[in-house]
Design a protein around this motif. Sequence first.
Motif, PDB file in Angstrom:
ATOM      1  N   HIS A  41     -25.638  -8.183   4.938  1.00 26.47           N
ATOM      2  CA  HIS A  41     -24.905  -7.577   6.043  1.00 26.47           C
ATOM      3  C   HIS A  41     -23.504  -7.133   5.663  1.00 26.47           C
ATOM      4  O   HIS A  41     -22.783  -7.833   4.954  1.00 26.47           O
TER       5      HIS A  41
ATOM      6  N   LEU B 107     -22.790   2.180  12.840  1.00 29.11           N
ATOM      7  CA  LEU B 107     -22.720   2.731  11.490  1.00 29.11           C
ATOM      8  C   LEU B 107     -21.322   3.311  11.270  1.00 29.11           C
ATOM      9  O   LEU B 107     -20.878   4.166  12.023  1.00 29.11           O
TER      10      LEU B 107
ATOM     11  N   PHE C  11     -29.493   1.081   3.449  1.00 27.56           N
ATOM     12  CA  PHE C  11     -28.586   0.493   4.433  1.00 27.56           C
ATOM     13  C   PHE C  11     -29.280   0.582   5.782  1.00 27.56           C
ATOM     14  O   PHE C  11     -29.509   1.680   6.298  1.00 27.56           O
ATOM     15  N   THR C  12     -29.637  -0.548   6.352  1.00 31.10           N
ATOM     16  CA  THR C  12     -30.503  -0.548   7.537  1.00 31.10           C
ATOM     17  C   THR C  12     -30.043  -1.575   8.568  1.00 31.10           C
ATOM     18  O   THR C  12     -29.507  -2.631   8.217  1.00 31.10           O
ATOM     19  N   ASN C  13     -30.291  -1.272   9.850  1.00 28.93           N
ATOM     20  CA  ASN C  13     -30.020  -2.249  10.907  1.00 28.93           C
ATOM     21  C   ASN C  13     -31.312  -2.704  11.586  1.00 28.93           C
ATOM     22  O   ASN C  13     -31.282  -3.343  12.629  1.00 28.93           O
TER      23      ASN C  13
ATOM     24  N   ARG D 199     -27.501  -5.337  12.990  1.00 31.54           N
ATOM     25  CA  ARG D 199     -26.309  -5.068  12.183  1.00 31.54           C
ATOM     26  C   ARG D 199     -26.756  -4.445  10.870  1.00 31.54           C
ATOM     27  O   ARG D 199     -27.811  -4.783  10.347  1.00 31.54           O
ATOM     28  N   TYR D 200     -25.918  -3.564  10.346  1.00 33.42           N
ATOM     29  CA  TYR D 200     -26.289  -2.855   9.127  1.00 33.42           C
ATOM     30  C   TYR D 200     -26.152  -3.759   7.907  1.00 33.42           C
ATOM     31  O   TYR D 200     -25.213  -4.557   7.797  1.00 33.42           O
TER      32      TYR D 200
ATOM     33  N   LYS E   8     -34.876   4.395  15.427  1.00 31.52           N
ATOM     34  CA  LYS E   8     -33.478   3.974  15.289  1.00 31.52           C
ATOM     35  C   LYS E   8     -32.765   3.823  16.618  1.00 31.52           C
ATOM     36  O   LYS E   8     -31.948   2.909  16.804  1.00 31.52           O
TER      37      LYS E   8
END
Length: 342
Positions: A181, A189, A266-268, A273-274, A290
């Motif tokens: 994270h 973002l 980079f993912t949430n 949370r990213y 998303k």
Amino acid sequence: MEANTLLSQLQLKKPIFLAGMAGGVTTPQLVASVCNEGGFGQIGAGYMTPESLARDIDEIRTLTEKPFGVNLFIPEHPEVKQEEIDQMNQILEPINEKLDCNSVNEVRIDDIFDQMIEVVINKDVEVVSFTFGKPTQELVQRLHKHHITVVGTGTNIDEVRELESVGVDAIVLQGCEAGGHSGSFEQSLPKERLTLDELFKEVYSKVSVPLIVAGGITTPEQAKDYIEQGATAVQLGTAFLTTVESGTPDVHKSLILKAKSDDIIFTNTFSGRYANGIKNEFIDYVGQFKDKVCAYPIQNILTQPLRGKAKKAQNPDFMSLWCGTHPEGARDETVAELMQRY
């Protein structure tokens, strides 16, 4: 606090910090081994209970006499909207069915932050670090009264200045290369994701507290370079994930050791949370929705059962495979071997 004072206070022979990675990675063996090899170990307590944190602290005390720290998440309380939960559960339904996993239909956000602080104080932990925001000035002052060193996490100059304003003793500068994270104050973002190099150059001359740099540091050469530039210490995450003493599942370790920078996204999708992690089926699937991803920690609560099932089955398709953007420097080795290289 002066940089040399911090290093001396923490009894460091090497300016190497273990990142406070939550989720069972920072086992007592890992934390103690880092300390015993001259670095600074931290418990990633973000998802722990007061009881489990107290047990780990007690166990670490039997394994090392050196100071160590605890990393906590600043609590977040987004509005819980049942309609959004139901939508995400519909999206997750095919995965839950595949894993024979029950969905979480009712979300309750427990606030045990104050209890965790009490454990830190009562157990005489030397350092507490914070992620996902800044502690209040009152909390910093309270911890100082108990002779606890306070460390914040910042990802841009504004966050760094806010942390300095509440009186923290040191700041972790986290570049966008960091695995897991982002420690950003905001869940959204960021408009601009600063590399560690960019962030360090922007911040270094503008703050007076020691700076601990983090993000994509997986080689001794990178670490040495930042120390020579004036960083007080470097913080390693991904490099420690693949050590023998870490609690990282074997399948996760194996994938990090094979991973290249292009494999990291980079993912949430897992938590709201990213975070940086290795691309897999879960990210590809949920990434299509998303605009339906719930805020942290709601999304994290909804995906927790399936992540747990996948982890138990060593099924990497649906695990959160956190990893920095420069995994090539990670090795299958003991903490002692890693620390000797640095």
